[in-house]
Write a protein that holds these residues in place. Structure first.
Motif, short mmCIF file in Angstrom:
data_model
loop_
_atom_site.label_atom_id
_atom_site.label_comp_id
_atom_site.label_asym_id
_atom_site.label_seq_id
_atom_site.Cartn_x
_atom_site.Cartn_y
_atom_site.Cartn_z
N GLN A 84 51.86 28.31 -36.11
CA GLN A 84 50.51 28.86 -36.06
C GLN A 84 49.58 27.83 -35.42
OE1 GLN A 84 48.70 30.04 -39.77
NE2 GLN A 84 47.32 31.45 -38.72
N ILE A 85 49.01 28.18 -34.30
CA ILE A 85 48.10 27.32 -33.56
C ILE A 85 46.71 27.94 -33.61
CG2 ILE A 85 47.59 26.29 -31.31
CD1 ILE A 85 50.57 26.62 -30.63
N ASP A 86 45.70 27.16 -33.91
CA ASP A 86 44.34 27.69 -33.84
C ASP A 86 44.03 28.05 -32.39
OD1 ASP A 86 44.04 27.24 -36.54
OD2 ASP A 86 42.99 25.34 -36.29
N GLU A 87 43.73 29.32 -32.15
CA GLU A 87 43.50 29.80 -30.80
C GLU A 87 42.00 29.85 -30.49
OE1 GLU A 87 47.44 32.76 -30.82
OE2 GLU A 87 45.41 33.60 -30.67
N ILE A 88 41.59 29.16 -29.46
CA ILE A 88 40.20 29.19 -28.99
C ILE A 88 40.16 30.11 -27.76
CG2 ILE A 88 38.28 27.85 -28.09
CD1 ILE A 88 39.49 25.41 -29.54
N TRP A 89 39.49 31.22 -27.90
CA TRP A 89 39.39 32.21 -26.82
C TRP A 89 38.08 32.00 -26.07
CZ3 TRP A 89 42.54 36.89 -26.18
CH2 TRP A 89 43.69 36.88 -26.97
N ASN A 112 57.22 9.48 -38.44
CA ASN A 112 58.04 9.39 -39.64
C ASN A 112 57.42 10.08 -40.85
OD1 ASN A 112 60.13 7.91 -38.45
ND2 ASN A 112 59.00 5.99 -38.71
N ASN A 113 56.23 10.64 -40.69
CA ASN A 113 55.51 11.21 -41.83
C ASN A 113 55.45 12.73 -41.71
OD1 ASN A 113 54.81 8.61 -42.96
ND2 ASN A 113 53.31 8.43 -41.29
N PRO A 114 56.33 13.46 -42.40
CA PRO A 114 56.26 14.93 -42.36
C PRO A 114 54.91 15.43 -42.87
CG PRO A 114 58.33 14.19 -43.31
CD PRO A 114 57.45 12.98 -43.21
N GLN A 115 54.44 16.49 -42.25
CA GLN A 115 53.18 17.10 -42.67
C GLN A 115 53.34 18.61 -42.75
OE1 GLN A 115 50.08 17.06 -39.38
NE2 GLN A 115 51.50 15.52 -38.54
N PRO A 116 52.50 19.27 -43.55
CA PRO A 116 52.64 20.72 -43.70
C PRO A 116 52.34 21.44 -42.38
CG PRO A 116 51.29 19.78 -45.45
CD PRO A 116 51.47 18.70 -44.43
N ILE A 117 53.15 22.43 -42.07
CA ILE A 117 52.90 23.30 -40.93
C ILE A 117 53.11 24.74 -41.37
CG2 ILE A 117 53.50 21.60 -39.16
CD1 ILE A 117 56.22 22.94 -38.90
N THR A 118 52.52 25.65 -40.60
CA THR A 118 52.58 27.07 -40.93
C THR A 118 53.20 27.83 -39.76
OG1 THR A 118 50.60 26.91 -42.31
CG2 THR A 118 51.21 29.11 -41.53
N PHE A 119 54.09 28.75 -40.09
CA PHE A 119 54.65 29.66 -39.11
C PHE A 119 54.06 31.05 -39.31
CE2 PHE A 119 58.89 27.16 -39.39
CZ PHE A 119 58.46 26.26 -38.44
N ILE A 120 53.94 31.80 -38.20
CA ILE A 120 53.67 33.23 -38.24
C ILE A 120 54.63 33.90 -37.26
CG2 ILE A 120 51.23 32.98 -38.90
CD1 ILE A 120 50.49 33.50 -35.96
N PRO A 121 54.84 35.20 -37.35
CA PRO A 121 55.66 35.88 -36.35
C PRO A 121 55.14 35.63 -34.94
CG PRO A 121 55.33 37.31 -38.23
CD PRO A 121 54.45 36.12 -38.45
N MET A 122 56.04 35.31 -34.02
CA MET A 122 55.60 34.92 -32.67
C MET A 122 54.92 36.07 -31.94
SD MET A 122 59.23 34.56 -30.56
CE MET A 122 58.54 34.28 -28.93
N THR A 144 48.07 39.89 -35.13
CA THR A 144 47.11 38.83 -34.85
C THR A 144 47.28 37.75 -35.91
OG1 THR A 144 45.29 39.67 -36.22
CG2 THR A 144 45.45 40.52 -33.95
N PRO A 145 46.90 36.50 -35.60
CA PRO A 145 47.01 35.45 -36.62
C PRO A 145 46.20 35.76 -37.87
CG PRO A 145 46.70 34.48 -34.44
CD PRO A 145 46.48 35.96 -34.29
N GLN A 146 45.10 36.47 -37.71
CA GLN A 146 44.24 36.77 -38.86
C GLN A 146 44.82 37.90 -39.73
OE1 GLN A 146 43.14 36.87 -35.57
NE2 GLN A 146 42.40 34.75 -35.62
N ASN A 147 45.48 38.87 -39.11
CA ASN A 147 45.94 40.06 -39.82
C ASN A 147 47.39 40.02 -40.26
OD1 ASN A 147 43.45 41.22 -39.47
ND2 ASN A 147 44.13 42.89 -38.17
N VAL A 148 48.19 39.15 -39.68
CA VAL A 148 49.63 39.21 -39.89
C VAL A 148 49.95 39.10 -41.38
CG1 VAL A 148 50.03 36.73 -39.58
CG2 VAL A 148 51.82 38.38 -38.98
N PRO A 149 50.76 40.01 -41.92
CA PRO A 149 50.98 40.03 -43.37
C PRO A 149 52.09 39.12 -43.87
CG PRO A 149 51.95 41.97 -42.35
CD PRO A 149 51.27 41.21 -41.25
N LEU A 150 52.67 38.34 -42.98
CA LEU A 150 53.69 37.38 -43.37
C LEU A 150 53.31 36.00 -42.87
CD1 LEU A 150 56.99 39.32 -42.53
CD2 LEU A 150 56.13 38.78 -44.81
#
Length: 674
Positions: free
Chosen positions: A545-550, A650-660, A612-618
């Motif tokens: 999930q990438i913040d999209e600037i339109w 070397n430092n893992p950080q939280p990331i989020t996936f959404i359906p592509m 959409t990133p805002q609506n996606v239910p998963l």
């Protein structure tokens, strides 16, 4: 891709546990029978296991219905008032003296008319009638159909191939006999053209299979054997798509259409080598350029040796043509693999090729796409034209007009008829289907589901009287452990994935079939692309999930409009902006396939639009590590996948996936770390 099997495997299950009179089995494909209620392939053509229902008989609901409504208000539905290529004044398809509209009118019309008939929209149907009346009332004495154009002195008939597909849909809706007469005379004209001049040209030679498909369509309806020799003539003069180790052309759209030509020819010859050639073509393209998620390939416009990174993508034209080919091959072969692939392309690639309002499109969409702008990026991508990656109503006139068939054709193939008097659920989405079964009795099949975001599919049978027929339920290859219940009686099915569940019984009004397709996290590694990995959840591939600037831009700006695109006069351009998409968050992450991924379910969007990133239910949570050296190349393009030697944080950080499919900016093929 698995090769089609030579025999049917059926595993009969105990019926008593499910329903008193049900015969339940697992089969590789629907049986070819002799109780067809619809036009089928007549001798000497090979029989086919599945038939498309007439346009409008499948009424999509839920998110797919929403897509069609957005398309009506979006670019395809309004293009007749926007694109100068569709201007009726002096249009080639309306006047013998016309000077524009050659390819664009039929490209647009075949999607537009299907949409009009599915939505049963009176205004849209009136608009389609203007064009069809012009075609059918302006036939030439020698049988020629449409505008006469020439390429190097040879008759140009590529645009006619597309218009004929639109006429086929028109005939399904109206049964206008003038269509059959016009196509018969046109095909007889084609037989008079000397081979030295037939199909000689840029597009028609590669895409002769589209013409061949229409000859089969016509013969199935008329039985006129005089047009059958044209099948051999078309195959002989079309590019050779039967080569064993290569393809005759590497243009992305040509491949998406041309690869199925041998399978179409198989329907006439019965030669299994022709059928296998289509499977081989599919495999060759994916082995060399399709080592990435989303079902397509790294062709940009023309696939090039050495350019197969997931930052390279597919034209929107190629995406919808691939979906159409998958749908045709579903019918020809009955192989559920083609339905699996069609869903893969539609749900993961096509959804991201347009903005949510469907008022623009992106010429090229890639699996890894961290920026989507108007700049020139050659040679990182091919071809080097303005605005190829931005969302634009005038990205390119081919995709601008051709994209409209994608969702209507998809909707038409949700449910198909079988030649043993039954029905098959092929592509899963909510719908109501009205169809004839058994000996012609009409029923309604109502499918309730939020698939692909939910694993439950409920099918209700509405029938005025008890009727016995087979219902085939496609089980996707990924759906291990699928289960079935009839009127609440449950049964587990071993080995159903990648096949069909066949249920034959005396159906009564209100009977309910519940199919559960378990969705789990799976991984796929792409060895050719630096052992990158993609993450799947059922039919959905996941993206970071990438913040999209339109950023909106004036679509009259020359930096956003290719030279072959033009406005009609008096169009309010402010209603049709272009967009540049830029990332507002880091995107250069590697993932560890051993890390836990948690699944979070959100409420279904009130507007029925989940892509959409805002609506996606998963939403999916995990961790990743940053790769500082992975950024943009010298052209400003998302850089190539980094090698395994590129330093990882070397430092893992939280990331989020959404359906592509919900991500217009996306990273879907990830470097790995341990």
């Amino acid at each position: 891709m698995r090769y089609i099997k030579s025999s049917l495997i059926a595993v009969t299950l105990m019926a008593s546990a499910m329903a008193a009179n049900a015969q339940v089995s697992i089969v590789d494909k629907p049986a070819v029978g002799k109780r067809s209620n619809y036009v089928e392939f007549r001798a000497p053509l090979q029989p086919a296991p599945l038939m498309k229902l007439p346009v409008g008989k499948v009424q999509p609901k839920g998110w797919l219905r929403k897509y069609l409504e957005l398309q009506k208000e979006g670019l395809n539905g309004q293009l007749g008032t926007v694109s100068s290529w569709l201007d009726k004044n002096n249009n080639q398809w309306l006047s013998d003296t016309g000077d524009h509209g050659w390819e664009e009118v039929p490209y647009w019309l075949r999607g537009y008319c299907s949409l009009a008939y599915i939505l049963d929209d009176d205004d849209m149907k009136k608009e389609t009638q203007v064009w069809f009346d012009a075609v059918l009332n302006n036939l030439k004495d020698d049988g020629f159909l449409g505008p006469r154009n020439f390429e190097n002195g040879n008759p140009e008939i590529w645009a006619q191939m597309v218009m004929i597909w639109a006429l086929q849909t028109y005939y399904e809706q109206t049964e206008d006999p003038k269509v059959l007469e016009a196509l018969t005379n046109y095909f007889k004209w084609e037989m008079t053209v000397d081979d030295s001049k037939f199909l000689k040209g840029l597009w028609q030679e590669k895409r002769g299979g589209d013409n061949l498909w229409s000859v089969l369509w016509l013969y199935n309806r008329t039985g006129d054997e005089s047009i059958l020799p044209l099948i051999d003539k078309l195959h002989k003069n079309t590019s050779d798509w039967t080569q064993t180790a290569t393809l005759p052309n590497w243009h992305g759209v040509n491949v998406a259409q041309g690869f199925r030509e041998p399978a179409t020819y198989y329907m006439y010859t019965g030669d299994p080598a022709m059928l296998q050639a289509t499977y081989r073509n599919f495999d060759i393209m994916r082995e060399r350029y399709g080592q990435m998620p989303g079902g397509m390939y790294a062709a940009d416009e023309n696939a090039r040796a050495g350019y197969f990174d997931p930052r390279n993508g597919a034209e929107t034209c190629a995406i919808v043509e691939q979906m159409a080919s998958d749908e045709i091959l579903m019918g020809i072969t009955g192989d559920p693999t083609w339905a699996d692939h069609c869903e893969n392309v539609a749900l993961n690639s096509f959804t991201a090729a347009m903005p949510p309002d469907m008022k623009a499109l992106r010429y090229i969409t890639s699996a890894n796409m961290a920026i989507s702008d108007e700049k020139l990026h050659g040679p990182s991508i091919d071809n080097n034209l303005r605005g190829m990656l931005s969302m634009s109503p005038f990205s390119s006139r081919c995709c601008q007009h051709n994209h409209g068939m994608g969702w209507p054709y998809y909707a038409e193939h949700l449910v198909m008829a079988t030649t043993d008097g039954g029905l098959a659920t092929m592509l899963y989405a909510a719908n109501e289907t009205t169809a004839k079964v058994a000996d012609g009795k009409e029923i309604k099949l109502t499918e309730s589901t939020n698939y692909p975001f939910d694993e439950a599919v409920a099918i209700t049978i509405n029938t005025p009287e008890t009727v016995t027929f087979p219902l085939y339920l496609r089980v996707p290859a990924w759906a291990e452990g699928a289960s079935l219940a009839i009127n609440g009686n449950k049964e587990s099915l071993t080995g159903a994935n990648g096949r069909y569940i066949r249920v034959e019984r005396a159906w009564s009004d209100g009977d309910v079939v519940e199919l559960t397709l378990p969705m789990t996290i799976t991984y796929q590694t792409w060895l050719q692309n630096k052992n990158s990995a993609s993450v799947n959840y059922g039919p959905l591939t996941l993206s970071l999930q990438i913040d999209e600037i339109w950023e909106p831009h004036d679509s009259r700006d020359k930096d956003f409009v290719q030279d072959d695109s033009h406005w009609q006069d008096n169009v309010d351009a402010s209603l049709w902006p272009c967009y540049v998409l830029k990332p507002g968050s880091d995107w250069n992450f590697a993932i560890n396939l051993g890390n836990e991924i948690t699944v979070e379910r959100k409420s279904w969007p009130a507007d029925d639009f989940p892509f959409t990133p805002q609506n996606v239910p998963l939403v999916f949570r995990t961790t990743g590590v940053n790769i500082p050296s992975w950024g943009y190349d010298s052209t400003g393009m998302t850089d190539l996948l980094p090698t395994k030697f590129a330093p990882r944080d070397n430092n893992p950080q939280p990331i989020t996936f959404i359906p592509m499919g919900a991500a217009r900016l996306r990273i879907s093929a990830f470097p790995q770390y341990k």
